[in-house]
Design an enzyme around this catalytic site. Sequence first.
Site: not given
Length: 821
Positions: A27, A30, A94, A97, A512, A709, A713
Site C-alpha cells: 500500500c 509501505c 586451483c 583461482c 517544426d 527533429d 530544434d
Amino acid sequence: MDCGDPPPHISGMTLHTATLEIEGMTCGACVAHVEKALKSAPGVRDARVNLATERAELDLAPEANLAALAQRVEEEGYPARRQTFEIGVGGMSCGACVAHVEKALKKVPGVLSATANLANNRATVEVLAGAVDYATLAAAIRAEDYEPSPVENAEPLETREKEAARLKRDFWLAAAGAVPVVALEMGAHMSHDFASAPHATLGHQTPMFLAAALTTFVLAGPGRRFFKLGFGSLRRGAPDMNALVALGAGAAYLYSLLATFAPNILPEGARHSYFESAAAIVAFILLGRWLEARAKGRAAQAIAALGALQPKIAHVRRETGAIDLPVEEVRVGDLVEIRPGEPIPVDGVVVEGASHVDEALMTGESLPVAKKPGDPLIGGAVNSAGFLLMRAEKVGAGTALAGIIRLVEGAQGAKLPIQALADKVTAIFVPTVLGIAALTFALWMIFGPEPALSLALVNAVSVLIIACPCAMGLATPAALMTGTGRGAQLGILFRRGDALQTLAGVKTVAFDKTGTLTEGKPQLTALRAENLSDDEALALAAAVESRSEHPLARALVEAAHARGLATPDVENFAYQPGLGVAATVGGKKIAVGSGEFMAALSAHSPALEAEAEVLAGQGASCFFLAVDGRATAVFAFSDPLRPSSAQAVATLKKLGVDVAMLTGDRAATANAIAAQAGVSEVFAGLKPEGKVEILQNLSLRGPVAFAGDGVNDAPALAAADVGLAMGTGSEIARASAEVVLVGADPVKAAQAVALSRATLRNIKQNLFWAFGYNVVLVPVAMGALYPWNGTLLNPALGAAAMACSSLFVLANALRLRSFAS
C-alpha cells in the site's frame, strides 16, 4: 540511439543511480516507510519507490553501500529481492583461482555473496535484483583473465509469475479452510435446519472446535505472512496494511477463542465467535493479492515484450569460422553473421552482403528497408531473405533496444505531480485508521446496546479491514505503468514520467516544418544562375554545403553528384545559425543561404529575388548563392508533406489543441506547406532562438509542446513545456526532449497527447475511487447506519470490498492496454 541520461551532479559530486527491487509493499503507507528509510541512509541523495513495479530508484553518492541499504529496508520489514546467477567460469585450475574469482565478484556493488566451484567450473553469485546484471559480473570475471559464460538468468517477469503462483496456492489453501468455517457460522444465521444439523450430528462443541482448528490453520499457514509483517511494522512504529489485517483478523480470532474455550470470561450476551470473519478476511485478501500480482504482471508485459525481441544467440565470426555465443558476450568490433529470417542481435553496420530488414519496432517504417555495406543495423530488427555480415558497434546496455527499455522502465518508475496528494494521505492513513478503529470500539462500548463488547469488536475489526490504502497506493503507478508501456508499443517513449502529466494539459502543439511535417528529404527542383553556368553555380554551392548537415545542403550535394560535378576544395568554412554557410573556394568568397543572409551581405539581385518569390509561393524552399558579395544564383527545393501530417493536425484539433508551425523557411513556402497540412498559425523565417521566443509567447495560453527533429530544434525542444523528438532525428534533438516518437510519423504526436490524457484520466478515476471508497465505507464500517436500519458491516464482507477496491483500480488501469488513438 543512446537514451540514457547523464548522472546528476550535486555540489560538484557525481551521483550514480541504482535500483533495488523490494518485496512486501502492499500500500501507499509501505511506499512512504521505505522511502523514508532509504532517504535517511548515508549516501542516499534521493529515493523514488514505486508500488506497481516494486522498485526503488536511488540517486547515490560514492560512499553509499547497496548491501547496507538493502539491510536497512529489510529491518523495516520490506526485504530487497535477491537474484542468483549461475555463471560458468573457464580457466580455473586451483584453489587460488577460486579465491581470485570470488574476490573479484564480491567487489562488485550489489553483490551479497559469491562462491566459485572448481569441480564444476561455476560461480554462484547472489545479488540485489535490479542492482547488478550479468554483463557486470562477467566483466569482473574477465578482468581476472577467466572466461565467463551464462548458465541461468531468471527474468523479472518470471519472478512475478512465481510470486503469483505462491499467492494462488496460499489462497486456495485459505479458501479450503475458510469455506467450511463460513458455512458453519453463516449457515446458522440463514437456516435453522442448517444450524441444527451439525449440532445434531457432532454435538454442540465439536463444530466450534472444528471452526477453531480450521481458522488456526488459515491464520498460521497461508495467513502467517500478515502477522509476521504486520506486527513487525507495529514494533517499528510504522504500521502498514499488513498491520491492519493482522490486528483485525487476530482480534476476531482471539475473541472467538475466548468465546469457545473460556466463555465465562465474557459477559453472557457477548459469547459469540467470529472465526468465519478471521478466516474469510485472510482468504479474501489473499485472493486480492493473487489477482493483483497477475495484473501487475500484465502491466509489466510491455517491457517483457521489448526484452523478448533481443536474440539470445549471436553467430560471431572467429578465425576458425562462426561460433554461437550468448548475445551478452558480443563485443564491440566483433563480426556477426545474420542469416535469413534471423533477428539482429546488437547494433552495428553492414560490412558484407545485401538484404532487406524489418525495422518497424524502432522506426515505425512498415516496409522492410534495403541494407547494403555501410548501412546501419538496429538490434531487435529482423533480417529477411539475404545474408548479412555486420560489425558490432553497440552491445549490451548501449544498444537502441536497451535504451528504449531503460526509457520505459524509468518512466514507469517515475512519480507524477498528481500523486503528491495520495502520498500525503497514505503517509498518515494507517495511523489514522488505527485511531478510528480505537474510537469505534470505545463509542460502541460506551453507547452501544448489549452485547456491547461483541458489537464493539465487530465494528472495530470492520474499520481495520475495510480501510486498507492499497487502492490509493496503486492508483497512480498502475495507470502510469500501463500507459507508458502501451506508449512503448505505439512508439511513444516517455523519457520522464512527469512529462506525461504535462503533455495531457498542453494547449498548443508547435511543429517544426522540415523533417517533421515534411519528408525531410528535399530535392533540387529548380536552378537559375546569373553570370555563370548552372553547373558552375551548383558545384560552388555544393562544395560549401558539403560541410553542412542541413537537409537542403544534402539535397544540393546529391544534385551535384547526380550531374557528375566535381566539388572544389573549401577553406575557412563558417556556419551562421539560421542563415546559411560561407567559405572560401578557389580564392573566392562564397556564401549560400537564405534571403536574410544575402541581405546581411548586401548581395542583392532583384531578378533572382523575384524568381524566389514565385517559387516559394508554389511551396518551394529557396537558397541563394553569392560570389564575392554578389547574388548569382537561386536554388529551389521541393520537400513534400508527409502523408500523415494533415491527419496529425486534424486529430490534435479534435482534441481541442491549437496547432502551430515554426520554421526558418520563407513565409511564402511555409504558408504553402501549412495550407496543405491544415495548420492555421505559421511563424516563418525563424532562427533557433526565434523559435524559443515564439514558444514563450505561445505558453501564455497554456502549456506548449514542440515537435522537431533537427540539431537546430534542440533549443526549442528544451524550452517547450514538453519536447517531442522525432526518433529519426538527431541525437541532440532526442537528448533535449522529454518524449521520443519512434520513427517519423507526426501522427504519433497526436497519439502521445491522447494517450497522456487517457492515462491522466485513468489516474483521476483511480484516485476518486480509492478516496471515495474509504470516505463512504469507513463510516459504514463504524456502524453509522445502525441507528437507522440496524445494518452492521461483517468484517469478512469488508475484506471482500477492500480486495475489490484494489482490483477495480488495477482493472481500470489495464484498460489502457487497449488504447488505440
